[in-house]
Write a protein that holds these residues in place. Structure first.
Motif, PDB file in Angstrom:
ATOM      1  N   VAL A  87       0.840  -1.201   0.000  1.00 31.90           N
ATOM      2  CA  VAL A  87       0.000   0.000   0.000  1.00 31.90           C
ATOM      3  C   VAL A  87       0.875   1.251   0.000  1.00 31.90           C
ATOM      4  N   VAL A  96      -4.919  -4.740   6.899  1.00 32.42           N
ATOM      5  CA  VAL A  96      -3.577  -4.354   6.488  1.00 32.42           C
ATOM      6  C   VAL A  96      -2.637  -4.619   7.655  1.00 32.42           C
ATOM      7  N   VAL A 122      -1.305  -5.162   2.292  1.00 32.47           N
ATOM      8  CA  VAL A 122      -2.633  -5.759   2.401  1.00 32.47           C
ATOM      9  C   VAL A 122      -2.468  -7.159   3.002  1.00 32.47           C
TER      10      VAL A 122
END
Length: 554
Positions: A33, A63, A74
């Motif tokens: 991310v 997450v 993730v």
């Protein structure tokens, strides 16, 4: 397996201590991310050394932080519709901690929508009855529209109708912004020619590629009864507080039919519920049109309901008219604030500096407006105070210097109160022990002690016992005694006295002779076992008393 990396946008606001990322829903586990450690300004390897980690919240975050790289990954399935339903943007607020020193950062993760839900109609088939001849071209028949769990363009629906020379489709936009399909008669029907029309209504969303859903329309052409019931209002708007009692009257709808006899007798029914949970909220009396509340309202769950009411006459075939009832739910202060302790760093050293963070807290209230606006404070008065670090997040910090010898432990209560009338309150208790540091030197009761001893006293005799008080704890408060070698006549002190290091007892070690020395002056040291150790001194004057041990000399 190779780690799949998305190109994501991160915004780092240094002043606010907040990082923002976005990630599309359904991103695979392991997707990076953002480079969280780098965006927080941590050096390589510092993320693992300072235990960079997420603070556990009430719901699963999906997450995690990679311990080695400090990247935000993730960890499990992200379903925007499950997390946020129709709310936009879908933002998850995360708290990230690092240690040495303890610091909290706030991360906002926006889960963006992908077109993973096709439009769905309430039913696969809808049956309509339309009278021949007497139903004029231009007559409209409301259809139940489809719903799409996605948001934005992915949930913007358009409708098409399969080709027909008798029917067309018209799309109406409601005051809530919803597209409502209506079937429009374009040519008079003849039951003897075509008794049943079968059409397909298709809903397409605005995603790329677009997804579709269909509903079959089965239209039966019937005879006779040529006037449909007409409501005196097309839209009924009602407001109720969420505290409204089950069973109360919501409103009354009324429809009239220009026909006579049985063809003008009207009954009522609810045909469409938006959202579907509205089925458990209201019911309509089929004879009077009175709508009653059948389930509890909850503003925090649904704040507006949209119902379609159908009025059906008793003719053969029956005809129907439709109206809309919009029920707006008003918020009341029915949720007390909630206080969570997300991190607690105790005990606190008594020499901790002002501003030291002792605990991190999270405060929320599910109500809206003033009912959901929360103020917090610490009770009772103590050396601790609250500092707001982010919306709903607070730090319990040290406001005044501590002294363990005065107060060794604090019972602190964080209180929260919302802005409702009457206000609702919550509290969370914290126990904050104070750990000792060596900040007190031993202290004698007197600066000077005078001891009397006869000459010729036997060696080993106890002359006095000294005691020094140290209010610190454990080793910091344990005292040892000795003759201070920096004192006067220190070089000969061991020939005259000795001090028990544990008890402070002073014993005679040599012979006393009044005729040679009548007064001895010693310095005694009391030293604690802290790091570094602290000490104090006192003076001991030993006066030798004369005895008749010398004969006259001629």
């Amino acid at each position: 397996a190779a780690v799949r990396v998305l190109v994501l946008q991160a915004a780092w606001a240094l002043a606010g201590g907040q990082v923002r990322y976005s990630v599309p829903e359904e991103a695979k586990a392991g997707t990076v991310v953002g480079r969280l450690a780098q965006d927080l300004g941590l050096e390589a390897g510092e993320a693992e050394a300072r235990r960079l980690r997420l603070v556990a919240q009430g719901r699963r975050a999906s997450v995690e932080v990679s311990g080695a790289s400090g990247a935000l990954l993730v960890s499990s399935r992200l379903d925007r519709e499950e997390l946020c339903a129709k709310s936009a943007p879908c933002a998850l607020r995360l708290e990230v901690l690092v240690e040495r020193p303890l610091r909290v950062f706030h991360v906002e993760l926006e889960v963006t929508d992908i077109n993973d839900n096709a439009p769905i109609f309430p039913a696969a088939r809808k049956n309509l009855s339309i009278a021949e001849l007497t139903t004029l071209p231009g007559s409209r028949f409301p259809l139940e529209g489809a719903s799409d769990a996605d948001i934005g363009a992915n949930a913007q629906l358009s409708y098409t109708l399969s080709p027909s020379e008798y029917f067309s489709l018209d799309l109406q936009k409601s005051h809530e912004g919803n597209i409502e399909p209506e079937l429009v008669l374009t040519k008079s029907l003849d039951r003897e020619t075509i008794p049943v029309h079968r059409l397909v209504l298709t809903a397409s969303d605005g995603g790329r590629p677009s997804l579709t859903g269909t509903m079959e329309l089965v239209i039966s052409v019937l005879d006779v009864n040529d006037n449909m019931p007409q409501f005196n209002q097309s839209v009924y708007k009602v407001q109720l507080p969420e505290s409204a009692a089950v069973g109360m009257l919501v409103t009354r709808v009324n429809a009239t039919d220009a026909d006579e006899g049985i063809n003008s007798e009207v009954t009522y029914a609810v045909t469409n519920f938006i959202p579907p949970s509205g089925r458990d909220v209201i019911s309509v009396n089929p004879n009077t049109g009175e709508i009653h509340l059948t389930g509890a309202l909850d503003f925090e769950e649904v704040n507006i309901f949209d119902f379609r009411i159908k009025a059906i006459d008793q003719g053969t075939p029956p005809l129907s008219g439709h109206c809309k009832v919009v029920l707006e739910v008003l918020d009341v202060n029915d949720n007390a604030p909630e206080v969570w302790v997300t991190s607690l760093s105790v005990p606190v050293a008594e020499d901790a500096s002002v501003g030291t963070v002792v605990a991190l807290l999270s405060v929320s209230d599910r109500d809206s407006g003033e009912n959901g606006r929360v103020r917090c404070w610490v009770w009772p008065a103590s050396p601790f105070g609250l500092e707001a670090t982010f919306a709903g997040s607070y730090s319990l910090v040290l406001r005044e210097a501590l002294d363990r010898e005065r107060v060794s432990e604090y019972e602190v209560e964080v209180r929260a109160e919302d802005g409702g009338a009457p206000a609702l309150r919550a509290h969370r208790g914290l126990r904050v022990p104070v750990s000792d540091v060596n900040d007190n030197a031993p202290a004698f009761a007197q600066a000077v002690y005078t001891v009397l001893a006869r000459e010729n006293n036997a060696a080993g005799a106890e002359l006095a016992r000294l005691w020094a008080r140290d209010p610190d704890e454990a080793g910091n408060g344990r005292v040892s005694y000795s003759v201070w070698e920096g004192g006067v006549a220190a070089a000969s002190s061991s020939d005259v006295i000795s001090v028990n290091p544990d008890t402070g007892e002073i014993h005679l070690t040599g012979a006393l002779d009044f005729e040679e020395v009548s007064i001895f002056d010693f310095r005694i040291e009391a030293r604690d076992h802290g790091t570094p150790s602290l000490s104090r001194h006192c003076s001991v004057e030993l006066e030798v008393l004369d005895v008749n041990d010398n004969a006259p000399e001629v």
